[in-house]
Design a protein around this motif. Structure first.
Motif, mmCIF file in Angstrom:
data_model
loop_
_atom_site.group_PDB
_atom_site.id
_atom_site.type_symbol
_atom_site.label_atom_id
_atom_site.label_comp_id
_atom_site.label_asym_id
_atom_site.label_seq_id
_atom_site.Cartn_x
_atom_site.Cartn_y
_atom_site.Cartn_z
ATOM 1 N N MET A 1 34.692 55.249 29.155
ATOM 2 C CA MET A 1 34.166 53.879 29.157
ATOM 3 C C MET A 1 32.957 53.759 30.074
ATOM 4 N N GLY A 2 32.847 54.611 31.084
ATOM 5 C CA GLY A 2 31.726 54.536 31.999
ATOM 6 C C GLY A 2 31.977 53.568 33.130
ATOM 7 N N LYS A 3 30.929 53.285 33.887
ATOM 8 C CA LYS A 3 31.031 52.419 35.057
ATOM 9 C C LYS A 3 31.376 50.982 34.661
ATOM 10 N N THR A 4 32.263 50.373 35.441
ATOM 11 C CA THR A 4 32.608 48.971 35.241
ATOM 12 C C THR A 4 31.829 48.114 36.231
ATOM 13 N N THR A 5 31.171 47.094 35.735
ATOM 14 C CA THR A 5 30.426 46.153 36.571
ATOM 15 C C THR A 5 31.209 44.856 36.674
ATOM 16 N N ILE A 6 31.444 44.389 37.900
ATOM 17 C CA ILE A 6 32.193 43.150 38.119
ATOM 18 C C ILE A 6 31.225 42.067 38.581
ATOM 19 N N ILE A 7 31.225 40.949 37.866
ATOM 20 C CA ILE A 7 30.319 39.831 38.147
ATOM 21 C C ILE A 7 31.135 38.637 38.628
ATOM 22 N N ALA A 8 30.833 38.127 39.818
ATOM 23 C CA ALA A 8 31.520 36.959 40.375
ATOM 24 C C ALA A 8 30.673 35.715 40.151
ATOM 25 N N ILE A 9 31.323 34.626 39.734
ATOM 26 C CA ILE A 9 30.649 33.343 39.566
ATOM 27 C C ILE A 9 31.409 32.329 40.419
ATOM 28 N N ALA A 10 30.788 31.937 41.529
ATOM 29 C CA ALA A 10 31.460 31.090 42.524
ATOM 30 C C ALA A 10 30.736 29.750 42.661
ATOM 31 N N GLY A 11 31.330 28.858 43.473
ATOM 32 C CA GLY A 11 30.737 27.543 43.706
ATOM 33 C C GLY A 11 31.820 26.502 43.892
ATOM 34 N N ALA A 12 31.404 25.292 44.144
ATOM 35 C CA ALA A 12 32.337 24.200 44.411
ATOM 36 C C ALA A 12 33.207 23.894 43.200
ATOM 37 N N SER A 13 34.319 23.218 43.447
ATOM 38 C CA SER A 13 35.166 22.744 42.360
ATOM 39 C C SER A 13 34.359 21.828 41.458
ATOM 40 N N ALA A 14 34.431 22.066 40.135
ATOM 41 C CA ALA A 14 33.719 21.274 39.128
ATOM 42 C C ALA A 14 32.199 21.438 39.216
ATOM 43 N N SER A 15 31.757 22.572 39.753
ATOM 44 C CA SER A 15 30.314 22.831 39.847
ATOM 45 C C SER A 15 29.740 23.391 38.558
ATOM 46 N N GLY A 16 30.597 23.761 37.624
ATOM 47 C CA GLY A 16 30.141 24.316 36.358
ATOM 48 C C GLY A 16 30.409 25.797 36.209
ATOM 49 N N LYS A 17 31.231 26.354 37.112
ATOM 50 C CA LYS A 17 31.540 27.797 37.074
ATOM 51 C C LYS A 17 32.207 28.205 35.766
ATOM 52 N N SER A 18 33.255 27.483 35.415
ATOM 53 C CA SER A 18 34.029 27.833 34.224
ATOM 54 C C SER A 18 33.180 27.687 32.967
ATOM 55 N N LEU A 19 32.396 26.613 32.889
ATOM 56 C CA LEU A 19 31.532 26.399 31.728
ATOM 57 C C LEU A 19 30.494 27.506 31.629
ATOM 58 N N PHE A 20 29.896 27.861 32.764
ATOM 59 C CA PHE A 20 28.887 28.915 32.792
ATOM 60 C C PHE A 20 29.484 30.239 32.322
ATOM 61 N N ALA A 21 30.634 30.611 32.931
ATOM 62 C CA ALA A 21 31.271 31.884 32.600
ATOM 63 C C ALA A 21 31.726 31.916 31.148
#
Length: 210
Positions: A1-21
């Motif tokens: 599979m090769g290298k795994t890249t992990i991307i974190a999307i953080a921020g305040a509650s209801a900042s749009g993290k879930s929608l963005f991801a």
């Protein structure tokens, strides 16, 4: 599979993290298929509180790092990086504890994780290859949170406002805002920033093609 890249999307509650991801994830899955990319939510790793009464669970500060079982999230990210599937917990916002069922997450070349305190925890930070911080004004976050919690989580406006004043806002300034310094990319306008979405999508396409 090769290298795994992990991307974190953080921020305040209801900042749009879930929608963005979810927007990035769903658009790439539609374009490229579901193989090679996976998504996890920090909220799924709220500690199990089934041993406590409902009244006790209501007193928990859900915006404090202690509310999360980050050690399990660290373990799961390590397993995914080694090419092993994991069973991600499921959490009920109405009962304030975990459900018995889990969701199987298969390993991929790209793993996205979204949550409020991802960049606060040093053990998690060292696992992230790319870190994104959603920089959304707090008044916008509050309005979104009120709408979401009333419509989706059975809360009252009064309870949302009280929780915001007592724990959400203080935790933002104590834990979340200081973690912004660890982000590689700071995104304004929350999950509706199409330029930032396209940037992350282009990077993921590149990673999947390698």
């Amino acid at each position: 599979m090769g290298k795994t890249t992990i991307i974190a999307i953080a921020g305040a509650s209801a900042s749009g993290k879930s929608l963005f991801a979810s927007t990035v994830y769903q658009e790439l899955v539609a374009e490229l298929g579901g193989h090679g990319i996976a998504i996890l939510a920090e909220d799924a790793y709220y500690r199990d509180q089934s041993h406590m009464s409902f009244e006790q669970r209501q007193l928990t500060n859900y915006d404090h790092p202690a509310a999360f079982e980050h050690e399990l999230l660290v373990q799961h990210l390590g397993q995914l990086r080694r090419g092993e599937p994991v069973e991600m917990p499921q959490y009920s916002y109405k009962t304030h504890t975990r459900l018995q069922d889990t969701i199987k997450i298969n390993p991929g070349k790209v793993i996205m994780v979204e949550g409020i305190l991802l960049l606060h925890d040093p053990k998690l930070r060292q696992l992230f290859d790319i870190s994104v911080f959603m920089d959304t004004p707090l008044d916008v976050c509050l309005l979104r949170r009120m709408t979401r919690d009333v419509e989706e989580r059975g809360r009252t406006i009064q309870s949302v406002a009280e929780q915001y004043q007592e724990t959400v806002r203080p935790a933002f300034f104590e834990f979340i805002l200081p973690s912004k310094q660890f982000a590689d990319l700071v995104v304004t306008r929350g999950g509706q920033n199409e330029i930032a979405i396209d940037l992350i999508k282009s990077k993921i396409r590149q990673l999947l093609a390698e």
